[in-house]
Write a protein that holds these residues in place. Structure first.
Motif, PDB file in Angstrom:
ATOM      1  N   PRO A  77       0.824  -1.212   0.000  1.00  0.00           N
ATOM      2  CA  PRO A  77       0.000   0.000   0.000  1.00  0.00           C
ATOM      3  C   PRO A  77       0.856   1.259   0.000  1.00  0.00           C
ATOM      4  O   PRO A  77       1.961   1.279   0.567  1.00  0.00           O
ATOM      5  CB  PRO A  77      -0.793  -0.104   1.303  1.00  0.00           C
ATOM      6  CG  PRO A  77      -0.735  -1.531   1.692  1.00  0.00           C
ATOM      7  CD  PRO A  77       0.574  -2.040   1.178  1.00  0.00           C
ATOM      8  N   HIS A  78       0.329   2.309  -0.613  1.00  0.00           N
ATOM      9  CA  HIS A  78       1.009   3.602  -0.596  1.00  0.00           C
ATOM     10  C   HIS A  78       1.295   4.003   0.855  1.00  0.00           C
ATOM     11  O   HIS A  78       0.437   3.900   1.723  1.00  0.00           O
ATOM     12  CB  HIS A  78       0.136   4.665  -1.261  1.00  0.00           C
ATOM     13  CG  HIS A  78       0.761   6.014  -1.241  1.00  0.00           C
ATOM     14  ND1 HIS A  78       1.791   6.363  -2.085  1.00  0.00           N
ATOM     15  CD2 HIS A  78       0.524   7.087  -0.459  1.00  0.00           C
ATOM     16  CE1 HIS A  78       2.155   7.589  -1.820  1.00  0.00           C
ATOM     17  NE2 HIS A  78       1.403   8.061  -0.842  1.00  0.00           N
ATOM     18  N   GLU A  95       4.637   0.785  -4.606  1.00  0.00           N
ATOM     19  CA  GLU A  95       3.528   1.266  -3.777  1.00  0.00           C
ATOM     20  C   GLU A  95       2.338   1.587  -4.669  1.00  0.00           C
ATOM     21  O   GLU A  95       2.498   2.192  -5.723  1.00  0.00           O
ATOM     22  CB  GLU A  95       3.926   2.536  -3.016  1.00  0.00           C
ATOM     23  CG  GLU A  95       4.876   2.302  -1.882  1.00  0.00           C
ATOM     24  CD  GLU A  95       5.033   3.555  -1.020  1.00  0.00           C
ATOM     25  OE1 GLU A  95       4.972   4.676  -1.566  1.00  0.00           O
ATOM     26  OE2 GLU A  95       5.209   3.399   0.189  1.00  0.00           O
ATOM     27  N   ARG A  97      -1.816   3.072  -4.563  1.00  0.00           N
ATOM     28  CA  ARG A  97      -3.013   3.605  -3.907  1.00  0.00           C
ATOM     29  C   ARG A  97      -4.201   2.815  -4.442  1.00  0.00           C
ATOM     30  O   ARG A  97      -4.120   2.224  -5.526  1.00  0.00           O
ATOM     31  CB  ARG A  97      -3.201   5.073  -4.246  1.00  0.00           C
ATOM     32  CG  ARG A  97      -2.139   5.993  -3.710  1.00  0.00           C
ATOM     33  CD  ARG A  97      -2.454   7.436  -4.143  1.00  0.00           C
ATOM     34  NE  ARG A  97      -1.370   8.336  -3.860  1.00  0.00           N
ATOM     35  CZ  ARG A  97      -1.216   8.987  -2.705  1.00  0.00           C
ATOM     36  NH1 ARG A  97      -2.089   8.828  -1.749  1.00  0.00           N
ATOM     37  NH2 ARG A  97      -0.199   9.798  -2.530  1.00  0.00           N
ATOM     38  N   GLN A 100      -5.007   2.047  -8.281  1.00  0.00           N
ATOM     39  CA  GLN A 100      -3.829   1.969  -9.136  1.00  0.00           C
ATOM     40  C   GLN A 100      -3.514   0.513  -9.467  1.00  0.00           C
ATOM     41  O   GLN A 100      -3.893  -0.402  -8.742  1.00  0.00           O
ATOM     42  CB  GLN A 100      -2.621   2.621  -8.464  1.00  0.00           C
ATOM     43  CG  GLN A 100      -2.729   4.117  -8.354  1.00  0.00           C
ATOM     44  CD  GLN A 100      -1.489   4.735  -7.734  1.00  0.00           C
ATOM     45  OE1 GLN A 100      -0.911   4.209  -6.781  1.00  0.00           O
ATOM     46  NE2 GLN A 100      -1.081   5.869  -8.286  1.00  0.00           N
ATOM     47  N   SER A 126       0.607   4.877   7.436  1.00  0.00           N
ATOM     48  CA  SER A 126      -0.540   4.996   6.549  1.00  0.00           C
ATOM     49  C   SER A 126      -0.457   3.940   5.452  1.00  0.00           C
ATOM     50  O   SER A 126       0.526   3.860   4.739  1.00  0.00           O
ATOM     51  CB  SER A 126      -0.569   6.382   5.930  1.00  0.00           C
ATOM     52  OG  SER A 126      -1.604   6.480   5.005  1.00  0.00           O
ATOM     53  N   ARG A 128      -3.454   2.786   2.976  1.00  0.00           N
ATOM     54  CA  ARG A 128      -4.878   3.034   2.773  1.00  0.00           C
ATOM     55  C   ARG A 128      -5.633   1.928   2.061  1.00  0.00           C
ATOM     56  O   ARG A 128      -6.803   1.793   2.255  1.00  0.00           O
ATOM     57  CB  ARG A 128      -5.053   4.340   2.025  1.00  0.00           C
ATOM     58  CG  ARG A 128      -4.326   5.456   2.738  1.00  0.00           C
ATOM     59  CD  ARG A 128      -5.223   6.567   3.124  1.00  0.00           C
ATOM     60  NE  ARG A 128      -4.588   7.349   4.155  1.00  0.00           N
ATOM     61  CZ  ARG A 128      -4.245   8.596   4.033  1.00  0.00           C
ATOM     62  NH1 ARG A 128      -4.498   9.229   2.928  1.00  0.00           N
ATOM     63  NH2 ARG A 128      -3.677   9.222   5.024  1.00  0.00           N
ATOM     64  N   TRP A 129      -5.003   1.180   1.165  1.00  0.00           N
ATOM     65  CA  TRP A 129      -5.736   0.064   0.589  1.00  0.00           C
ATOM     66  C   TRP A 129      -5.401  -1.174   1.389  1.00  0.00           C
ATOM     67  O   TRP A 129      -4.362  -1.287   1.991  1.00  0.00           O
ATOM     68  CB  TRP A 129      -5.472  -0.132  -0.897  1.00  0.00           C
ATOM     69  CG  TRP A 129      -4.061  -0.477  -1.272  1.00  0.00           C
ATOM     70  CD1 TRP A 129      -3.037   0.400  -1.468  1.00  0.00           C
ATOM     71  CD2 TRP A 129      -3.518  -1.778  -1.507  1.00  0.00           C
ATOM     72  NE1 TRP A 129      -1.892  -0.263  -1.805  1.00  0.00           N
ATOM     73  CE2 TRP A 129      -2.165  -1.605  -1.839  1.00  0.00           C
ATOM     74  CE3 TRP A 129      -4.037  -3.057  -1.467  1.00  0.00           C
ATOM     75  CZ2 TRP A 129      -1.330  -2.676  -2.132  1.00  0.00           C
ATOM     76  CZ3 TRP A 129      -3.207  -4.122  -1.764  1.00  0.00           C
ATOM     77  CH2 TRP A 129      -1.870  -3.923  -2.091  1.00  0.00           C
TER      78      TRP A 129
END
Length: 152
Positions: A77-78, A95, A97, A100, A126, A128-129
């Motif tokens: 994940p990002h 990475e 998001r 993507q 962080s 997020r996905w």
């Protein structure tokens, strides 16, 4: 497509000559969690890529990631690469998001959102996905697999 489930979220997927490993836990025990069924995974060859869905220790097992060759591509994940780089050293990180995509040979890996608390250890970094899907790199969106967390 050949799918081998190694327990929890560790799955090896082979499709179009590409092997992708999800959330590898390649040992018999993770903290207080013990492997309940089957043997510890023994990989017949190095995967073309590893997908880490999120940074919970049962999906991002640092000793298992360290056991893979440093050249193994890690799709994360990002925001996760800096955390992982500080613990694993320099690796081939990609990475993503949510939304993507990246190609692994003839397979496309797409990050998709999933509702799952990302605030537990080993990091509050962080990320997020929390899930991923893949499909042939032809652009068709046929059947796809979703490792890691379910989307709810």
């Amino acid at each position: 497509m050949e799918v081998t489930w190694w327990g929890h979220a560790t799955v090896a997927i082979r499709d179009r000559g590409v092997t992708i490993l999800t959330d590898p836990v390649l040992r018999n025990r993770l903290a207080h969690l013990y492997r309940r069924r089957g043997p510890r995974p023994v990989l017949s060859h190095v995967p073309d890529a590893v997908v880490v869905s999120h940074l919970h220790s049962d999906h991002c097992d640092l000793p298992s990631l360290r056991a893979l060759p440093r050249s193994t591509r890690l799709i994360v994940p990002h925001g996760a690469a800096s955390f992982l780089r500080s613990r694993l050293g320099e690796r081939d990180f990609t990475e993503l998001r949510a939304g993507q995509e990246t190609a692994v040979g003839d397979v496309t890996v797409r990050a998709v959102p999933a509702a799952h608390d990302g605030g537990r250890t080993p990091s509050r970094a962080s990320a997020r996905w929390r899930s991923a899907m893949w499909s042939p790199a032809t652009g068709r969106r046929g059947s796809a697999a979703t490792p890691g967390c379910s989307t709810r």
